[in-house]
Design a protein around this motif. Structure first.
Motif, PDB file in Angstrom:
ATOM      1  N   THR A 268      11.526  26.126  56.077  1.00 28.53           N
ATOM      2  CA  THR A 268      12.864  26.756  55.204  1.00 28.53           C
ATOM      3  C   THR A 268      13.609  27.423  56.219  1.00 28.53           C
ATOM      4  O   THR A 268      14.762  27.277  56.333  1.00 28.53           O
ATOM      5  N   VAL A 269      12.937  28.489  56.947  1.00 23.97           N
ATOM      6  CA  VAL A 269      13.632  29.219  57.737  1.00 23.97           C
ATOM      7  C   VAL A 269      14.144  28.397  59.256  1.00 23.97           C
ATOM      8  O   VAL A 269      15.560  28.556  59.670  1.00 23.97           O
ATOM      9  N   MET A 270      13.497  27.481  59.444  1.00 28.68           N
ATOM     10  CA  MET A 270      13.840  26.517  60.664  1.00 28.68           C
ATOM     11  C   MET A 270      15.108  25.788  60.034  1.00 28.68           C
ATOM     12  O   MET A 270      16.042  25.673  60.794  1.00 28.68           O
ATOM     13  N   LEU A 271      15.136  25.045  58.724  1.00 30.66           N
ATOM     14  CA  LEU A 271      16.179  24.373  58.400  1.00 30.66           C
ATOM     15  C   LEU A 271      17.383  25.089  58.139  1.00 30.66           C
ATOM     16  O   LEU A 271      18.641  24.870  58.562  1.00 30.66           O
ATOM     17  N   LEU A 272      17.271  26.606  57.751  1.00 33.16           N
ATOM     18  CA  LEU A 272      18.341  27.242  57.489  1.00 33.16           C
ATOM     19  C   LEU A 272      18.855  27.638  58.873  1.00 33.16           C
ATOM     20  O   LEU A 272      20.262  27.667  58.989  1.00 33.16           O
ATOM     21  N   ALA A 273      18.199  28.137  59.934  1.00 32.77           N
ATOM     22  CA  ALA A 273      18.586  28.415  61.283  1.00 32.77           C
ATOM     23  C   ALA A 273      19.259  27.259  61.919  1.00 32.77           C
ATOM     24  O   ALA A 273      20.527  27.414  62.609  1.00 32.77           O
ATOM     25  N   TRP A 274      18.829  25.862  61.744  1.00 33.80           N
ATOM     26  CA  TRP A 274      19.495  24.613  62.226  1.00 33.80           C
ATOM     27  C   TRP A 274      20.748  24.467  61.748  1.00 33.80           C
ATOM     28  O   TRP A 274      21.792  24.191  62.579  1.00 33.80           O
ATOM     29  N   THR A 275      20.925  24.701  60.519  1.00 35.03           N
ATOM     30  CA  THR A 275      21.984  24.580  59.711  1.00 35.03           C
ATOM     31  C   THR A 275      23.358  25.687  60.341  1.00 35.03           C
ATOM     32  O   THR A 275      24.313  25.329  60.539  1.00 35.03           O
ATOM     33  N   VAL A 276      22.889  26.834  60.247  1.00 33.39           N
ATOM     34  CA  VAL A 276      23.485  27.861  60.646  1.00 33.39           C
ATOM     35  C   VAL A 276      24.144  27.752  62.205  1.00 33.39           C
ATOM     36  O   VAL A 276      25.291  27.788  62.483  1.00 33.39           O
ATOM     37  N   ASN A 277      23.072  27.400  63.241  1.00 28.88           N
ATOM     38  CA  ASN A 277      23.563  27.189  64.528  1.00 28.88           C
ATOM     39  C   ASN A 277      24.268  26.066  64.740  1.00 28.88           C
ATOM     40  O   ASN A 277      25.181  26.030  65.491  1.00 28.88           O
ATOM     41  N   THR A 278      23.925  24.953  63.709  1.00 33.18           N
ATOM     42  CA  THR A 278      24.947  23.774  63.987  1.00 33.18           C
ATOM     43  C   THR A 278      26.390  23.984  63.594  1.00 33.18           C
ATOM     44  O   THR A 278      27.429  23.726  64.201  1.00 33.18           O
TER      45      THR A 278
END
Length: 208
Positions: free
Chosen positions: A18-28
């Motif tokens: 969940t943290v990885m997916l949120l971080a990827w979305t925010v960074n993208t």
């Protein structure tokens, strides 16, 4: 010891993903939106450091502002003028209106797209899988098929974004007593995350 290790994995795996997916979305979103800001308006220039998630916040604001503008009369006129301009460009016209037709169908408030979870036989008789109602056939297809048919989307697992589009007799389709979200979880988990048990009801054929 094995029990405790598995328990730890069951706690940390969903949290980490969940943290990885949120971080990827925010960074993208930061990488897409922030470069459009003038240099003097960027956080690095004003504050001297980067603000994670600013691009995501700006993206949500832009979507909200666009929706507010597009919902009033003046905004609708602007949208129609913009679409009439795009309609004069040969390749862009076909691409834009194809995407627009799909998005309007999927996100329409009164549409049938992905509104029901269904049980269908696929890829052969007596082999059952979950599908989603996408509508009913129209145009020349209705005349050639004859009878009462429905359009369904059969997703693959664990990636439901790919799948198969089928037109099946309405009598062969069974509506399930589960929400679309529950059906998606069931598909993605490959049957591990089962929907909650409800009071048994008599199965009803869709559009009977």
């Amino acid at each position: 010891m094995k029990k405790y290790l598995i328990t730890g994995l069951l706690i940390w795996i969903p949290l980490s993903l969940t943290v990885m997916l949120l971080a990827w979305t925010v960074n993208t979103l930061d990488g897409w939106i922030l470069p459009w800001l003038p240099q003097h308006l960027r956080p690095q220039t004003i504050l001297g450091f980067h603000i994670p998630g600013l691009g995501a916040a700006l993206g949500i604001f832009i979507l909200f502002a666009t929706g507010v503008i597009g919902a009033n009369v003046l905004g609708q006129r602007v949208v129609r003028s913009w679409e009439s301009l795009l309609a004069r460009i040969p390749v862009v016209k076909s691409l834009y209106y194809s995407i627009k037709q799909v998005s309007d169908t999927l996100f329409a408030d009164n549409g049938k797209a992905f509104s029901k979870a269904l049980l269908v036989q696929f890829p052969r008789k007596d082999a059952w899988t979950i599908a989603f109602l996408t509508g009913t056939p129209s145009g020349d297809i209705v005349q050639r098929l004859g009878g009462d048919y429905v359009s369904v989307y059969v997703p693959t697992t664990p990636n439901p974004t790919s799948g198969y589009f089928l037109m099946l007799p309405a009598a062969d389709v069974i509506e399930l007593d589960m929400s679309v979200d529950e059906a998606l979880k069931y598909i993605i988990s490959m049957g591990v995350v089962a929907p909650p048990t409800r009071e048994p009801e008599t199965s009803i054929l869709l559009f009977e």
